[in-house]
Design an enzyme around this catalytic site. Sequence first.
Site, PDB file in Angstrom:
ATOM      1  N   PHE A  11      38.868  96.041  15.178  1.00 16.94           N
ATOM      2  CA  PHE A  11      39.284  97.415  14.892  1.00 16.94           C
ATOM      3  C   PHE A  11      40.028  97.511  13.547  1.00 16.94           C
ATOM      4  O   PHE A  11      39.557  98.156  12.597  1.00 16.94           O
ATOM      5  CB  PHE A  11      40.141  97.900  16.079  1.00 16.94           C
ATOM      6  N   ILE A  12      41.154  96.838  13.425  1.00 14.67           N
ATOM      7  CA  ILE A  12      41.918  96.943  12.177  1.00 14.67           C
ATOM      8  C   ILE A  12      41.187  96.225  11.043  1.00 14.67           C
ATOM      9  O   ILE A  12      41.086  96.734   9.923  1.00 14.67           O
ATOM     10  CB  ILE A  12      43.351  96.378  12.368  1.00 14.67           C
ATOM     11  N   ASP A  31      34.514  86.113  12.086  1.00 17.72           N
ATOM     12  CA  ASP A  31      34.787  86.760  13.378  1.00 17.72           C
ATOM     13  C   ASP A  31      33.927  86.108  14.445  1.00 17.72           C
ATOM     14  O   ASP A  31      32.748  85.830  14.211  1.00 17.72           O
ATOM     15  CB  ASP A  31      34.479  88.266  13.275  1.00 17.72           C
ATOM     16  N   THR A  95      43.778  80.391  20.826  1.00 15.85           N
ATOM     17  CA  THR A  95      43.340  81.165  19.662  1.00 15.85           C
ATOM     18  C   THR A  95      44.542  81.595  18.837  1.00 15.85           C
ATOM     19  O   THR A  95      44.566  81.446  17.608  1.00 15.85           O
ATOM     20  CB  THR A  95      42.560  82.414  20.133  1.00 15.85           C
ATOM     21  N   TYR A 149      51.829  86.354  25.102  1.00 16.84           N
ATOM     22  CA  TYR A 149      51.324  86.916  23.842  1.00 16.84           C
ATOM     23  C   TYR A 149      52.470  87.084  22.846  1.00 16.84           C
ATOM     24  O   TYR A 149      52.364  86.685  21.675  1.00 16.84           O
ATOM     25  CB  TYR A 149      50.649  88.262  24.115  1.00 16.84           C
ATOM     26  N   LYS A 153      52.665  85.063  19.341  1.00 22.29           N
ATOM     27  CA  LYS A 153      52.711  85.761  18.048  1.00 22.29           C
ATOM     28  C   LYS A 153      54.032  85.487  17.332  1.00 22.29           C
ATOM     29  O   LYS A 153      54.080  85.417  16.101  1.00 22.29           O
ATOM     30  CB  LYS A 153      52.484  87.267  18.233  1.00 22.29           C
TER      31      LYS A 153
END
Length: 325
Positions: A11-12, A31, A95, A149, A153
């Site tokens: 999306f971004i 990707d 990931t 998450y 991050k």
Amino acid sequence: MKAVITGGAGFIGSHLCDHLVAQGHEVIVLDDLSTGSRANVAHLEAHPGFRFVHGDILDRDLVDDLVAQADTVYHLAAAVGVHTIVDNPLKSLRTNLHGTENVVEAAVAHGVPYMVASTSEVYGKNDADGLTEDSDRIYGSPTKSRWSYAAAKGLDELVAYVHGTESGVPCVITRFFNIVGPRQTGRYGMVVPRFVDQALKGRPITVYGTGTQRRCFGSVHDIIPALPRLMATPEAYNRAVNLGGHEEVSIKGLADRVVALTGSASPITYVDYEQAYGEGYEDMQRRYPDTSLAARLIDYRPTRGLDAIIGSIVDHRSAPVPQPV
Ligand code: UDP
């Protein structure tokens, strides 16, 4: 200039592709199409300055090979969406941790300036009135799935920051606050596209919890031009910068707005968190950004309000041809 955009079919990332290609830059997208879609960049495929590479950021050699060709790296690839994280915790961690390490280490090895996309999720349960980049992180128990998450991050930010300071290679960390807009899918969480899809299909709007929790949704169109500007601003190096919008709304209020703007007959239903995400889920009540650092560094001033953002998503759903930023 040539940019590598990991997660460029997301999306971004796809909006960033549009922006950089429109400015005459070459773009290589890496990707794995796990949550992104080739359709998001289909309109760019014939462009001579655009290249799509189907691959995983966990593939160290591939990452190194692509980054070696670039002048800038925008690292946007990540396992995202609350449902993704809750349903696939191990793959998500791999990931988000090792993928980011690969990208950052390649950038540093080749001396290529890099941006690492982070998230307001790193603030955890801190519901301060205006989170600044220095605000504390408050995480819940590690047994509560959602915090993995935030923790991953948060470590990504450290990886970016420590490598940046030790190597002297320019590095920018961007913290996105609930960024929404056309091309975002609701399949993995993300409440705004979910509500819009539910409203357009006449299905019940699923408000989780009481709906009193609040978010401040930012427009993808406001944040995209900020990314290359931050990369060109030495004062932004080796620091995190908040990016988001300024119009706060409760989730019940969001549901009402989506129903009103689409003219939908969808009823609003309330769903327990446990039913929505499984046992042990913990939501945060509020998350509101202070974007004064971005304003000072690059004159960042978000202009799109919530109705305009919802309107752009509805228009895109009705005419699903990706538009350049
Ligand atoms: N949410 C909801 N219904 C949905 C999806 C999400 O009420 O169908 C809620 C979710 O519980 C949270 C808010 O909307 O309180 C924002 O969720 P999202 O996953 O978009 O972002 P985040 O939780 O990361 O802020």
